[in-house]
Scaffold this active site. Structure first.
Site, mmCIF file in Angstrom:
data_model
loop_
_atom_site.group_PDB
_atom_site.id
_atom_site.type_symbol
_atom_site.label_atom_id
_atom_site.label_comp_id
_atom_site.label_asym_id
_atom_site.label_seq_id
_atom_site.Cartn_x
_atom_site.Cartn_y
_atom_site.Cartn_z
ATOM 1 N N ASP A 47 0.837 -1.202 0.000
ATOM 2 C CA ASP A 47 0.000 0.000 0.000
ATOM 3 C C ASP A 47 0.871 1.252 0.000
ATOM 4 O O ASP A 47 1.988 1.229 0.527
ATOM 5 C CB ASP A 47 -0.856 0.067 1.279
ATOM 6 C CG ASP A 47 -1.877 -1.038 1.360
ATOM 7 O OD1 ASP A 47 -2.140 -1.671 0.323
ATOM 8 O OD2 ASP A 47 -2.402 -1.260 2.461
ATOM 9 N N ARG A 48 0.323 2.336 -0.505
ATOM 10 C CA ARG A 48 1.029 3.618 -0.516
ATOM 11 C C ARG A 48 1.593 3.957 0.877
ATOM 12 O O ARG A 48 2.733 4.392 1.007
ATOM 13 C CB ARG A 48 0.073 4.741 -0.952
ATOM 14 C CG ARG A 48 0.745 6.101 -1.033
ATOM 15 C CD ARG A 48 -0.274 7.228 -0.976
ATOM 16 N NE ARG A 48 -1.128 7.298 -2.146
ATOM 17 C CZ ARG A 48 -0.928 8.118 -3.182
ATOM 18 N NH1 ARG A 48 0.100 8.938 -3.198
ATOM 19 N NH2 ARG A 48 -1.776 8.118 -4.190
#
Length: 197
Positions: A47-48
Site C-alpha cells: 500500500d502507498r
C-alpha cells in the site's frame, strides 16, 4: 526520497519502500511511483502508506517466476503493525474472507503499550489491504488507519499508517538460494514506539 536497496543480484532487486509512495500507478495514472522510479518489474505490492520490503524483478520472466511463488504461498512476508487497544490473546489467526476470497492472517503480540499493541503479522494469503481489513474486523485497527475507520473514533493519533513490511523469506527461483531478509522499523515508527508508554 531515499529508496535503500536491501538485496540485489542479476535477477532481483529488493528495496525498502518509504511510506507515502505508490508501488504502481492507480487509475489516476500517477507518474511518481516506485515502479516508475526503478523502471523494473514489481513482483507484488505494498500500500502507498505501508513501508518496507518489496521485491522487483529485472526481467519479465523472473517476475513471472516470483509471482508464481507468491501464488503458491512459498514466500513468507512478515509485518510489524501497531494495533489500537489491547488484544486479549498473545497469538491468533484471523480467517475472515475478503471480497469473497479466502483470507488468513496470523498474528503474535511482541509488546503491549498503554494504548496499542505491537504485533508481528504474517499474511498467509495476499488479498489487497488484508492486514488492515482483518485487524479492523477484530476491533483493533492499525494505528494511523484512515481508510477503513474514522480516525476521530480513536484517541491515539499517528502521522502515518503504523504498518511496516519487515521480513521476507523465500527460495530464489533462479539460484535456489535461501533468501531471508529483515529490516529495522523506520525512524518515525521507532520514535513513536519509544515515546509511548
Amino acid at each position: 526520497m531515499a529508496i535503500p536497496a536491501i538485496y540485489e543480484d542479476n535477477w532481483l532487486l529488493i528495496v525498502n519502500k518509504p511510506s507515502g509512495l505508490l508501488t504502481i500507478p492507480t487509475p489516476k495514472k500517477e507518474s511518481y511511483t516506485l515502479t516508475n522510479i526503478l523502471n523494473l518489474y514489481p513482483c507484488h505490492r505494498l500500500d502507498r502508506n505501508t513501508s518496507g520490503l518489496i521485491i522487483y524483478a529485472k526481467e519479465k520472466s523472473t517476475q513471472q517466476k516470483m509471482m508464481d511463488l507468491f501464488r503458491q504461498r512459498k514466500i513468507t512476508k512478515t509485518y510489524i503493525a501497531f494495533a489500537h487497544g489491547n488484544l486479549s490473546k498473545n497469538a491468533g489467526q484471523i480467517k475472515n474472507p475478503i471480497a469473497g476470497q479466502d483470507a488468513i492472517t496470523k498474528y503474535e503480540v511482541i509488546q503491549r503499550k498503554k494504548s496499542f499493541t505491537v504485533l508481528k503479522v504474517t499474511p498467509l494469503t495476499g488479498r489487497t489491504n488484508q492486514i488492515r481489513i482483518h485487524l479492523k474486523e477484530i476491533g483493533h485497527p492499525v494505528v494511523g488507519e484512515n481508510k477503513f475507520i474514522f480516525r476521530r473514533d480513536f484517541t491515539l493519533k499517528a502521522n502515518r499508517l503504523c504498518l511496516h513490511a519487515q521480513g521476507l523469506n523465500f527460495l530464489h527461483p533462479i539460484t535456489q538460494k535461501h533468501i531471508q531478509l529483515s529490516i529495522d522499523l523506520p525512524p518515525y515508527l521507532k520514535n513513536f514506539l519509544e515515546k509511548s508508554n
